[in-house]
Design a protein around this motif. Structure first.
Motif, PDB file in Angstrom:
ATOM      1  N   PHE A 186     -21.511  70.191  46.193  1.00  0.00           N
ATOM      2  CA  PHE A 186     -21.135  68.996  46.933  1.00  0.00           C
ATOM      3  C   PHE A 186     -20.947  67.823  45.970  1.00  0.00           C
ATOM      4  CE2 PHE A 186     -21.857  70.528  51.226  1.00  0.00           C
ATOM      5  CZ  PHE A 186     -22.717  71.594  51.024  1.00  0.00           C
ATOM      6  N   ASN A 187     -19.925  67.037  46.232  1.00  0.00           N
ATOM      7  CA  ASN A 187     -19.669  65.838  45.449  1.00  0.00           C
ATOM      8  C   ASN A 187     -19.437  64.677  46.414  1.00  0.00           C
ATOM      9  OD1 ASN A 187     -19.029  64.377  42.912  1.00  0.00           O
ATOM     10  ND2 ASN A 187     -17.017  64.196  43.890  1.00  0.00           N
ATOM     11  N   ILE A 188     -20.170  63.576  46.211  1.00  0.00           N
ATOM     12  CA  ILE A 188     -20.075  62.434  47.117  1.00  0.00           C
ATOM     13  C   ILE A 188     -19.700  61.184  46.329  1.00  0.00           C
ATOM     14  CG2 ILE A 188     -22.540  61.885  46.944  1.00  0.00           C
ATOM     15  CD1 ILE A 188     -22.393  61.147  49.966  1.00  0.00           C
ATOM     16  N   SER A 189     -18.822  60.375  46.904  1.00  0.00           N
ATOM     17  CA  SER A 189     -18.433  59.106  46.294  1.00  0.00           C
ATOM     18  C   SER A 189     -18.591  58.002  47.330  1.00  0.00           C
ATOM     19  CB  SER A 189     -16.987  59.155  45.784  1.00  0.00           C
ATOM     20  OG  SER A 189     -16.070  59.248  46.868  1.00  0.00           O
ATOM     21  N   VAL A 190     -19.090  56.839  46.882  1.00  0.00           N
ATOM     22  CA  VAL A 190     -19.320  55.691  47.754  1.00  0.00           C
ATOM     23  C   VAL A 190     -18.570  54.501  47.159  1.00  0.00           C
ATOM     24  CG1 VAL A 190     -21.035  54.183  48.815  1.00  0.00           C
ATOM     25  CG2 VAL A 190     -21.587  56.594  48.363  1.00  0.00           C
ATOM     26  N   ILE A 191     -17.697  53.903  47.959  1.00  0.00           N
ATOM     27  CA  ILE A 191     -16.905  52.758  47.499  1.00  0.00           C
ATOM     28  C   ILE A 191     -17.143  51.591  48.436  1.00  0.00           C
ATOM     29  CG2 ILE A 191     -14.576  51.902  47.057  1.00  0.00           C
ATOM     30  CD1 ILE A 191     -13.746  54.738  46.365  1.00  0.00           C
ATOM     31  N   HIS A 192     -17.460  50.428  47.859  1.00  0.00           N
ATOM     32  CA  HIS A 192     -17.646  49.183  48.616  1.00  0.00           C
ATOM     33  C   HIS A 192     -16.579  48.214  48.147  1.00  0.00           C
ATOM     34  CE1 HIS A 192     -20.066  45.364  49.597  1.00  0.00           C
ATOM     35  NE2 HIS A 192     -19.563  45.851  50.719  1.00  0.00           N
ATOM     36  N   GLY A 193     -15.541  48.066  48.970  1.00  0.00           N
ATOM     37  CA  GLY A 193     -14.393  47.263  48.543  1.00  0.00           C
ATOM     38  C   GLY A 193     -13.644  47.990  47.450  1.00  0.00           C
ATOM     39  N   TYR A 222     -17.918  49.944  53.860  1.00  0.00           N
ATOM     40  CA  TYR A 222     -18.243  51.006  52.919  1.00  0.00           C
ATOM     41  C   TYR A 222     -17.420  52.245  53.259  1.00  0.00           C
ATOM     42  CZ  TYR A 222     -22.345  48.348  51.397  1.00  0.00           C
ATOM     43  OH  TYR A 222     -23.177  47.385  50.881  1.00  0.00           O
ATOM     44  N   LYS A 223     -16.976  52.948  52.204  1.00  0.00           N
ATOM     45  CA  LYS A 223     -16.213  54.181  52.375  1.00  0.00           C
ATOM     46  C   LYS A 223     -16.919  55.297  51.611  1.00  0.00           C
ATOM     47  CE  LYS A 223     -11.655  56.293  51.592  1.00  0.00           C
ATOM     48  NZ  LYS A 223     -10.293  56.083  51.036  1.00  0.00           N
ATOM     49  N   VAL A 224     -17.330  56.329  52.338  1.00  0.00           N
ATOM     50  CA  VAL A 224     -18.057  57.446  51.727  1.00  0.00           C
ATOM     51  C   VAL A 224     -17.245  58.723  51.933  1.00  0.00           C
ATOM     52  CG1 VAL A 224     -20.206  58.756  51.684  1.00  0.00           C
ATOM     53  CG2 VAL A 224     -20.258  56.302  52.203  1.00  0.00           C
ATOM     54  N   THR A 225     -16.988  59.437  50.833  1.00  0.00           N
ATOM     55  CA  THR A 225     -16.227  60.692  50.879  1.00  0.00           C
ATOM     56  C   THR A 225     -17.078  61.820  50.323  1.00  0.00           C
ATOM     57  OG1 THR A 225     -14.118  59.527  50.605  1.00  0.00           O
ATOM     58  CG2 THR A 225     -14.136  61.890  50.133  1.00  0.00           C
ATOM     59  N   LEU A 226     -17.172  62.908  51.073  1.00  0.00           N
ATOM     60  CA  LEU A 226     -17.930  64.086  50.653  1.00  0.00           C
ATOM     61  C   LEU A 226     -16.973  65.267  50.513  1.00  0.00           C
ATOM     62  CD1 LEU A 226     -20.742  65.500  50.204  1.00  0.00           C
ATOM     63  CD2 LEU A 226     -20.641  66.086  52.642  1.00  0.00           C
ATOM     64  N   THR A 227     -17.030  65.936  49.353  1.00  0.00           N
ATOM     65  CA  THR A 227     -16.195  67.115  49.088  1.00  0.00           C
ATOM     66  C   THR A 227     -17.096  68.313  48.813  1.00  0.00           C
ATOM     67  OG1 THR A 227     -14.450  65.731  48.133  1.00  0.00           O
ATOM     68  CG2 THR A 227     -14.372  68.087  47.655  1.00  0.00           C
ATOM     69  N   THR A 237     -14.594  65.326  53.893  1.00  0.00           N
ATOM     70  CA  THR A 237     -14.594  64.409  55.027  1.00  0.00           C
ATOM     71  C   THR A 237     -14.900  63.011  54.511  1.00  0.00           C
ATOM     72  OG1 THR A 237     -15.480  64.044  57.243  1.00  0.00           O
ATOM     73  CG2 THR A 237     -17.043  64.679  55.561  1.00  0.00           C
ATOM     74  N   THR A 238     -14.484  61.988  55.278  1.00  0.00           N
ATOM     75  CA  THR A 238     -14.677  60.591  54.879  1.00  0.00           C
ATOM     76  C   THR A 238     -15.144  59.787  56.084  1.00  0.00           C
ATOM     77  OG1 THR A 238     -12.943  60.739  53.183  1.00  0.00           O
ATOM     78  CG2 THR A 238     -13.557  58.529  53.943  1.00  0.00           C
ATOM     79  N   VAL A 239     -16.129  58.909  55.869  1.00  0.00           N
ATOM     80  CA  VAL A 239     -16.583  57.978  56.903  1.00  0.00           C
ATOM     81  C   VAL A 239     -16.502  56.557  56.353  1.00  0.00           C
ATOM     82  CG1 VAL A 239     -18.098  59.626  58.054  1.00  0.00           C
ATOM     83  CG2 VAL A 239     -18.994  58.240  56.180  1.00  0.00           C
TER      84      VAL A 239
END
Length: 409
Positions: A186-193, A222-227, A237-239
């Motif tokens: 699993f790889n997760i990325s979190v972007i704020h702006g 906030y944008k969180v993407t999990l691969t 998926t992205t929330v």
């Protein structure tokens, strides 16, 4: 005795300087060649070595050489295949028409699954995962080995982010809706702006990471993407969410319910703030109480804006109740899950015992009635008396009963 160095095909003998024979000359003593050629053992400076350990060393060296030769000829790896796929395995570099034997987890595979030296598996399922080995002819030299892992590519993962310790930060957790039966990463990325944030993975549970807020009361989403990826495919998926939308405290703790003495319709309920909520003074919580008797399915609710206790005043006397509490930040976020259910029964009055006077009345009545002859009892029935003997028995019985009655007057 010398030590031999092997390099680039040359052999150089380095003398053993601890030997007195070598102190004056590097030439071999006259009897060295004879002792090196002696079949009984190895020469060790005048002493004969034990022949048994020497033979063991020779055998061990031979085994190591054979093992290295066999393993240099084989190929071993892991092979991943989808459920329902047709799988073809080649026996390493062996020709198609070579005579081979295949095994699965140590059990011979029927020749009906072979096409020449190739192994053909149709419509594989999970039960066919295991170690497959190919051996050359009747010599049983291992030529190829693979571990077959049957599984599925990942479906879209389920991702959830929540702040249970506002305003410190939030965490994200994830899981797959169905198992894949093979390893996943699993790889997760979190972007704020425009800024990418670090999501520190927790040791336990392993499918969770947490993010610390760098800026409070931000209106930027906030944008969180999990691969998720495995050997058979990948999915993601992205929330996207606001800071305030994911605030959700943990349930209240240490919920206690107990009866109120001399009040058959009251229950006293108390609880504590969740220990994960860091600053209840600056970010106070409100609470939601629900309760019902076990004999009914309908809940009664009370919302409380402050305090960590409440008195239920409309309970049914003598009925057992089930009680739970939820919590929420006063201004933002959503309600927590319900707390662990507790049970309590309102106070009930102790049952009263029978008075002494009543017991005496009952006893006297019972004693008096015991001396009264039954209504069907007859002293003497002349119609039933036959003969003078019977008359004597009748009058005798009458006298006994009369004397018995006089005695108790």
């Amino acid at each position: 005795m010398g030590i031999f160095l092997f390099q680039a095909g040359e052999t150089e003998k380095i003398p053993d300087l601890s030997s007195e024979d070598w102190s004056s000359s590097q030439k071999n003593p006259p009897d060295v060649e004879e002792k090196l050629g002696t079949p009984q053992g190895l020469w060790t400076g005048g002493e004969m070595a034990n022949p048994v350990p020497s033979a063991c060393c020779v055998v061990l060296a031979a085994v190591v050489v054979v093992y290295a030769q066999r393993h240099s000829q084989q190929d071993s790896h892991i092979q991943y295949e989808r459920v329902g796929a047709d799988v073809t395995m080649k026996c390493g570099s062996m020709d198609w028409d070579a005579a081979v034997t295949w095994t699965a987890n140590g059990t011979d595979i029927d020749e009906s699954h072979l096409n020449g030296s190739y192994l053909i598996l149709k419509n594989v399922d999970l039960t066919q995962s295991g170690q497959y080995s190919c051996y050359e002819g009747s010599s049983w030299h291992l030529k190829y080995q693979t571990y077959l892992r049957v599984g599925t590519p990942p479906k879209e993962p389920v991702l959830m982010c929540r702040s249970n310790n506002y305003p410190k930060g939030f965490y994200c957790s994830w899981h797959l809706p169905t198992p894949t039966y093979i390893p996943n990463s699993f790889n997760i990325s979190v972007i704020h702006g425009t800024r990418e944030m670090v999501c520190e993975k927790d040791v336990f549970p392993k499918n969770r990471c947490h993010i610390r807020y760098l800026q409070l009361f931000s209106t930027v989403k906030y944008k969180v993407t999990l691969t998720v990826t495995n050997a058979l495919g990948k999915n993601s998926t992205t929330v996207t969410f606001d800071e305030f939308a994911i605030v959700k405290p943990d349930p209240p703790e240490s919920v206690v319910a107990k009866p109120v003495p001399n009040n058959p319709r009251r229950l006293e309920v108390s609880w504590q703030n969740p220990s994960s909520w860091p600053d209840p003074e600056s970010f106070p919580l409100k609470f939601f109480l629900r309760y019902r008797p076990l004999i009914l399915d309908q809940w009664q609710h009370v919302e409380l804006s402050d305090g960590t206790s409440h008195t239920i005043t409309d309970a049914y006397a003598g009925k057992e109740y089930i009680i739970q509490v939820a919590a929420k930040d006063n201004d933002i976020g959503t309600w927590s899950d319900w707390s662990v259910a507790v049970h309590a029964t309102p106070w009930t009055e102790e049952p009263k015992h029978l008075t002494t006077e009543a017991q005496v009345t009952e006893t006297t009545s019972a004693s008096t009635s015991s001396f009264m002859p039954p209504p069907t009892t007859k002293i003497c029935d002349k119609g039933a008396v036959v003969g003078s003997g019977a008359v004597a028995v009748c009058w005798t019985a009458g006298l006994v009963l009369a004397a018995y009655g006089v005695l108790f007057i």
